[in-house]
Design a protein around this motif. Sequence first.
Motif, PDB file in Angstrom:
ATOM      1  N   LEU A   1       7.087  12.377 -12.616  1.00 31.36           N
ATOM      2  CA  LEU A   1       7.109  10.120 -12.866  1.00 31.36           C
ATOM      3  C   LEU A   1       6.881  10.261 -13.823  1.00 31.36           C
ATOM      4  N   ALA A   2       5.625  10.212 -14.177  1.00 34.95           N
ATOM      5  CA  ALA A   2       4.257   9.308 -15.483  1.00 34.95           C
ATOM      6  C   ALA A   2       5.074   9.618 -17.010  1.00 34.95           C
ATOM      7  N   ALA A   3       6.443  11.412 -17.082  1.00 32.92           N
ATOM      8  CA  ALA A   3       6.758  10.943 -18.283  1.00 32.92           C
ATOM      9  C   ALA A   3       8.133  10.270 -18.427  1.00 32.92           C
TER      10      ALA A   3
ATOM     11  N   SER B   1       0.815  -1.426   0.159  1.00 32.05           N
ATOM     12  CA  SER B   1      -0.335   0.121  -0.342  1.00 32.05           C
ATOM     13  C   SER B   1       0.763   1.496   0.109  1.00 32.05           C
ATOM     14  N   VAL B   2       2.161   1.393  -0.113  1.00 33.34           N
ATOM     15  CA  VAL B   2       2.813   2.431   0.114  1.00 33.34           C
ATOM     16  C   VAL B   2       4.125   2.298  -1.278  1.00 33.34           C
ATOM     17  N   SER B   3       4.162   3.485  -2.313  1.00 32.53           N
ATOM     18  CA  SER B   3       5.220   3.012  -2.767  1.00 32.53           C
ATOM     19  C   SER B   3       6.190   4.710  -2.628  1.00 32.53           C
ATOM     20  N   ARG B   4       7.327   3.908  -3.082  1.00 32.88           N
ATOM     21  CA  ARG B   4       8.797   4.051  -2.574  1.00 32.88           C
ATOM     22  C   ARG B   4       9.567   4.864  -4.520  1.00 32.88           C
ATOM     23  N   LEU B   5       9.429   6.573  -4.832  1.00 33.07           N
ATOM     24  CA  LEU B   5       9.924   6.616  -5.934  1.00 33.07           C
ATOM     25  C   LEU B   5      10.361   7.855  -5.645  1.00 33.07           C
TER      26      LEU B   5
END
Length: 392
Positions: free
Chosen positions: A243-245, A217-221
């Motif tokens: 990030l999406a790009a 449930s937790v993302s690290r980016l």
Amino acid sequence: MRTTVGIIGGGPAGLLLARLLHGAGIDCVVLESRPRAYVERRQRAGMLEQGTVDALRACGAADRLDAEGLIHRGIELRFDRERHRIDFPALTGGRTVTIYAQTEIVKDLIALQLAAGPPLLFESEALAVEKPESEAPVVRFVHEDCEQTLSCDYVVGCDGSHGISRDAFPAAASRTYAHDYPYSWLGILADVPPSCEELIYARGPAGFALHSMRSPSVSRLYLQVPNGTDADDWPDERIWDELAARFAIDGDWRLERGPITSKSVTPMRSYVHEPMRHGRLFLAGDAAHIVPPTGAKGLNLAVSDVRVLARGLAERRRTGSTQLLDRYSEVCLERVWQATRFSYEMTTMLHAQPDGDAFDHWMQLARLRRIAASRTAAAELAANYTGLPLAL
């Protein structure tokens, strides 16, 4: 106070060493300068090599790891809007990695230490290591506003890159090697399920991005950003858009967005201190070496250091032999330099070079395409990423 091994630093390296020594019947005392609450909140690495998992299991600190850790069997490389998976078990004879936050490892080790282990003193700031060349080195420290001394047979500095342990090494006997990279990472934690099942390493014209996770449930980016970047200059929407790009590919894939709970900027640096031993003082983890996080080696190197040291101290207690202790620096540094090399190669292959030209661009793509097309090249990456064998 008197003990066999004085450990400066209550992070994962110091705490794991204490557990390993406890299992071998060797008494020790751990001195940690920060309060317990602070130590248990520090956000750090989360990718564990197989050897790190094995070490935590061996000292009884893997119950939650086994229940909650996320086993990963590969990573994905993205470049030129393409995706290429590196299959770890197929390339390494079955080896995997596990995602389990360092924060949780520290909580698990602290709980064990306080329940059944040797003394762990929080808010105990080490001031100096004295007489490391003697058979009775001393650590001066402050605890509860009172300066005290800890007499030891051995001292281990697990106090990180800003600790005091390295100060006890004579300048004439020390060699340091450092490389500062011309970019940093903007890292975020977000309360959103990961958009991928395995880590994504993306390289694009605007720079590098990494998609990782801490839990289901937790993302690290992370985003490559210029050195000196202020995280406050990046509002949430701008972060998600960038990030999406950088993760964009030709095909059906979407980056999930959610509330960002923390932001931080981390400079990228490589650093090695030689030797890792002076007299009866040993360095472990970030006190001796730092690598950029691209290769996920920092925590795992610290664990391999203390595994080697614990075996040496156990051999000394069991047989009286100091053969392995005498080889500690040599054994550890061989692995350190290999991890430094791997981290450097991953970093320079995936990050846009601020002063790079078209030649640099095509060389990076050539390296990535070699890994995507060659089983030999992919196997080399997989072997290093999952962890080289401990050379003992």
